[in-house]
Design a protein around this motif. Structure first.
Motif, mmCIF file in Angstrom:
data_model
loop_
_atom_site.group_PDB
_atom_site.id
_atom_site.type_symbol
_atom_site.label_atom_id
_atom_site.label_comp_id
_atom_site.label_asym_id
_atom_site.label_seq_id
_atom_site.Cartn_x
_atom_site.Cartn_y
_atom_site.Cartn_z
ATOM 1 N N HIS A 20 -2.981 3.517 -14.818
ATOM 2 C CA HIS A 20 -1.692 3.991 -13.806
ATOM 3 C C HIS A 20 -1.709 5.351 -13.036
ATOM 4 O O HIS A 20 -2.788 5.810 -13.081
ATOM 5 N N SER A 21 -0.809 5.517 -12.139
ATOM 6 C CA SER A 21 -0.505 6.757 -11.398
ATOM 7 C C SER A 21 0.851 7.018 -11.496
ATOM 8 O O SER A 21 1.614 6.326 -11.729
ATOM 9 N N MET A 22 1.150 8.258 -10.882
ATOM 10 C CA MET A 22 2.565 8.848 -10.997
ATOM 11 C C MET A 22 2.948 9.335 -9.619
ATOM 12 O O MET A 22 2.497 9.589 -8.626
ATOM 13 N N SER A 34 6.181 -1.115 -2.998
ATOM 14 C CA SER A 34 5.430 -2.169 -3.784
ATOM 15 C C SER A 34 5.198 -2.022 -5.070
ATOM 16 O O SER A 34 4.001 -2.357 -5.516
ATOM 17 N N ARG A 35 5.818 -1.052 -5.859
ATOM 18 C CA ARG A 35 5.712 -0.959 -7.172
ATOM 19 C C ARG A 35 5.746 -2.165 -7.891
ATOM 20 O O ARG A 35 5.061 -2.503 -8.796
ATOM 21 N N TYR A 36 6.713 -3.054 -7.447
ATOM 22 C CA TYR A 36 6.909 -4.477 -7.896
ATOM 23 C C TYR A 36 7.837 -5.260 -7.049
ATOM 24 O O TYR A 36 8.078 -4.793 -6.039
ATOM 25 N N ASN A 44 1.472 -0.383 -6.499
ATOM 26 C CA ASN A 44 1.159 0.470 -5.673
ATOM 27 C C ASN A 44 0.212 1.636 -6.227
ATOM 28 O O ASN A 44 -0.015 2.563 -5.623
ATOM 29 N N GLU A 45 -0.132 1.308 -7.276
ATOM 30 C CA GLU A 45 -0.897 2.361 -7.951
ATOM 31 C C GLU A 45 -2.280 1.944 -7.985
ATOM 32 O O GLU A 45 -2.875 1.441 -8.709
ATOM 33 N N ILE A 46 -2.996 2.240 -6.732
ATOM 34 C CA ILE A 46 -4.025 1.807 -6.250
ATOM 35 C C ILE A 46 -5.393 2.510 -6.887
ATOM 36 O O ILE A 46 -6.468 1.899 -6.803
#
Ligand SMILES: [Zn+2]
Length: 318
Positions: free
Chosen positions: A138-140, A93-95, A49-51
């Protein structure tokens, strides 16, 4: 806070054009220069989900960025999770089965255990094994300043300074739940020469995160000699901007041991708690307090699950 309170400003790009690639591994493309040089790898979607990272790679592909020397690989990692991205439930949707970025030890990769993410990590392993330089995008969860996660080795910290942005460089050992790709093999070996960086570009779905992801990637490629400035004039970054960079040394991760973890305040990250002994939260019955004065809270998690990292603690060292 529910998913509904997030604003999703970014539009996930269509990465199907990059599925076939040219490496035999789906969503992995390698460009090779005539002149020899290092293998530089940039990865996105380690978390589905880190688009912002997918947007940065899509821009690089569209701009036909090619290495001047060595090889440049652009890869989308957890594509299965990304396919499930739904802006109505962006957290989900992180994993698919487990965190792709906690699997990076030979013991785990060689184990008989199966999961979607393990299968993908095993597929990606030859690429990561052959990388001399890695940037993982990545993002946070919270909208704090971007953070470069440089690990513990001086050569990674030096590279973060050569890249020149963002202003905050964090030196950390990772998570008890399992090693990250950026810590795997030679990347974490003081005797090796491989170097990896992980950039947290900002909040997962804020527009700025995609700009940061693109700028950091371009400056990384320039810093390692993969491209020249004039090759990557994509119309955004100011390559002459050299903000003062500060280093945060992470001293510990607070790993959740109880059945429930509650923060004592509405922490978003980068708060500095002035006095030693300040209350951070409760891990079950246990009080978690700051171990020293001027303790910085880093990336407090909203996934407060036993065995996972609740928050990391550090201090400014320069
Ligand atoms: Zn991530």
């Amino acid at each position: 806070m529910s998913d509904l309170s997030y604003t999703v400003e970014l539009v996930p790009p269509d990465i199907e054009p990059y599925r076939a690639g040219n490496t035999g591994i789906d969503y992995v493309t390698t460009f090779e220069a005539a002149e020899p040089g290092p293998h530089v790898v940039v990865t996105a979607l380690t978390h589905g989900n880190e688009i912002c990272g997918a947007i940065a790679l899509d821009r690089l592909f569209r701009a036909n960025v090619r290495p001047r020397r060595g090889r440049l690989t652009l890869a989308f990692n957890n594509v299965m999770a990304y396919r499930e991205f739904d802006p109505r439930y962006p957290i989900a949707s992180r994993y698919v089965d487990e965190d792709f970025n906690r699997l990076w030890s030979p013991a785990t990769l060689d184990s008989p255990r199966q999961s979607m993410e393990l299968a993908r990590a095993r597929m990606m392993r030859p690429i990561v094994d052959s990388a001399d330089l890695l940037l993982d995008l990545h993002s946070m969860q919270y909208a704090t300043a971007p953070l470069m996660l440089a690990g513990l080795l001086p050569r990674s910290r030096d590279l973060a300074r050569q890249v020149g942005i963002p202003e905050l460089i964090m030196c950390d050992a990772g998570h008890a739940a399992g090693p990250r790709m950026r810590d795997y093999g030679g990347f974490g070996d003081p005797a090796a020469t491989k170097t990896a960086l992980l950039i947290e570009c900002g909040q997962h779905w804020e527009r700025r995160a995609a700009e940061v992801a693109t700028d950091v990637t371009l400056r990384f490629l320039i810093a390692v000699g993969c491209v020249r400035r004039e090759d990557v004039a994509l119309g955004g970054p100011d390559f002459d901007a050299h903000p003062r960079q500060r280093v945060i040394e992470v001293t510990e991760a607070v790993t959740i041991s109880g059945d429930r973890f509650d923060f004592a305040g509405d922490f978003r990250g980068l708060e500095v708690l002035e006095k030693k002994g300040a209350l951070i939260g409760h891990d079950g019955e246990r009080e978690v307090r700051t171990p020293y004065d001027d303790c910085v809270l880093i990336m407090p998690s909203r996934r407060l699950v036993k065995g996972q990292t609740a928050v990391r603690l550090g201090r400014y060292v320069g």
